[in-house]
Design an enzyme around this catalytic site. Sequence first.
Site, PDB file in Angstrom:
ATOM      1  N   ARG A 198      27.577 -23.705  17.324  1.00 46.68           N
ATOM      2  CA  ARG A 198      26.890 -24.793  16.610  1.00 46.68           C
ATOM      3  C   ARG A 198      27.184 -24.713  15.118  1.00 46.68           C
ATOM      4  NH1 ARG A 198      20.601 -25.478  17.789  1.00 46.68           N
ATOM      5  NH2 ARG A 198      20.462 -23.624  16.490  1.00 46.68           N
ATOM      6  N   LYS A 204      22.664 -28.707  12.035  1.00 45.38           N
ATOM      7  CA  LYS A 204      21.608 -27.849  11.479  1.00 45.38           C
ATOM      8  C   LYS A 204      21.873 -27.628   9.990  1.00 45.38           C
ATOM      9  CE  LYS A 204      18.469 -24.485  13.328  1.00 45.38           C
ATOM     10  NZ  LYS A 204      17.350 -25.435  13.386  1.00 45.38           N
ATOM     11  N   GLU A 238      12.327 -35.959  17.696  1.00 44.44           N
ATOM     12  CA  GLU A 238      11.935 -34.553  17.804  1.00 44.44           C
ATOM     13  C   GLU A 238      10.824 -34.253  16.812  1.00 44.44           C
ATOM     14  OE1 GLU A 238      16.112 -33.331  16.904  1.00 44.44           O
ATOM     15  OE2 GLU A 238      15.156 -31.914  15.549  1.00 44.44           O
TER      16      GLU A 238
HETATM   17  C1  COI Z   1      14.454 -22.380  14.576  1.00 42.85           C
HETATM   18  O1  COI Z   1      13.750 -22.755  15.498  1.00 42.85           O
HETATM   19  O2  COI Z   1      14.989 -21.261  14.605  1.00 42.85           O
HETATM   20  C2  COI Z   1      14.719 -23.226  13.425  1.00 42.85           C
HETATM   21  O3  COI Z   1      15.753 -23.040  12.852  1.00 42.85           O
HETATM   22  C3  COI Z   1      13.731 -24.202  12.947  1.00 42.85           C
HETATM   23  C4  COI Z   1      13.185 -23.808  11.618  1.00 42.85           C
HETATM   24  C5  COI Z   1      12.604 -25.002  10.938  1.00 42.85           C
HETATM   25  C6  COI Z   1      12.199 -22.688  11.720  1.00 42.85           C
END
Ligand code: COI
Length: 394
Positions: free
Chosen positions: A139, A241, A277
């Site tokens: 990813r 991301k 989401e």
């Molecule tokens: C995760 O779930 O690891 C994320 O990257 C979300 C983050 C906003 C805590």
Amino acid sequence: MIRRALCFPSFIRKSLLIPPVISPYSNSSSKIGAYNGYASQTSSLEVPDSAPYRENDEYADVDWDNLGFGLMPTDYMYVNKCGAGQHFGHGQLNPYGNIHLSPSAAVLNYGQGLFEGTKAYRKENGQLLLFRPEQNAIRMKSGAQRMCMEAPSVDQFVNALKQTALANKRWVPPPGKGSLYLRPLLIGSGAVLGLAPAPEYTFLIYASPVRNYFKEGSAPLNLYVEENFDRASRRGTGSVKTISNYAPVLMAQLRAKKNGFSDVLYLDSATKKNLEEVSSCNIFIAKGRCISTPGTNGTILAGITRKSVIELARDHGYEVEERAVAVDELMEADEVFCTGTAVGVAPVGAITYQNTRMEYKTGSGTICQELYNTLLGIQTGVIEDKKGWIIEID
Ligand code: COI
């Protein structure tokens, strides 16, 4: 919560709490000069990317029964740099600490950055387990392409995770008490003034012991459907991301929390009719034995927990649909739950949409709990991993 560490500045904490580290790569048992007072950026440990680095097995001085999702700095972070148009080479483990960045670093000025999240668990026999780390690597590589960045290879990424987890082993909570959250970052660290890709990239990984993400603990979430703000737009970066997707959700999230909600559930920006989401995780609804979740159409983050839960649910005989899920379907759903690395598989007890509060089944006998138990069982080595999802690293 660190008990003693809170009383001291970090360099004193490090010299007080951290035992000397013996390098597995030196011929003698010489100490690495990392903790001779100041945790300086130069006292780093260069290690080959393929070699495991072993910390001693003691536990850090942490109140393991009261872990939440706050940052608790650990001993080491991994750092690797590479120029634009080049490939990442060997990285190194540095003492955890601030990093030096030009004020004109691309990440600071234009948000050229990606992050990942994964967890290391400690098994009863003391071994550390990583869950599908190559999926994070893949990813990050595809995100880097979208953001015009260099990225580490899958092997480099996974090796860096292993090194970081092992070097911080004493911060991995005891079995059943949580996990060590590993946060890989890829940032445009090189300086730019005009809008352009950075001339240099930094890949780093830091870690923090964690347990429940939400202040609710493992209690059901109470979500608010946000209609005034969008999380992502078509052909934008919703599926990536990138760090730039996350600060924009803060305003709606803070407002919802102020009004007593756990978090915000977004709708698609084009029609406002379909679920997207939650600020930090994917969403699922269940009706009978059918589970539905928004399809990864470009605006939805392709969560690794999401993908794993879909596979496990199908293995358990549920029908799983990845498709546009209308917000109206919330009225009919039996269950709603969220998935994410940080969040895990979290039950949703209520959702408020246009002044109507809908409530859902939670607790024993739910699909959510079944999938949570299975996933966590595999992640922690309690349930046999028949899928090749787990990497044992010690
Ligand atoms: C995760 O779930 O690891 C994320 O990257 C979300 C983050 C906003 C805590």
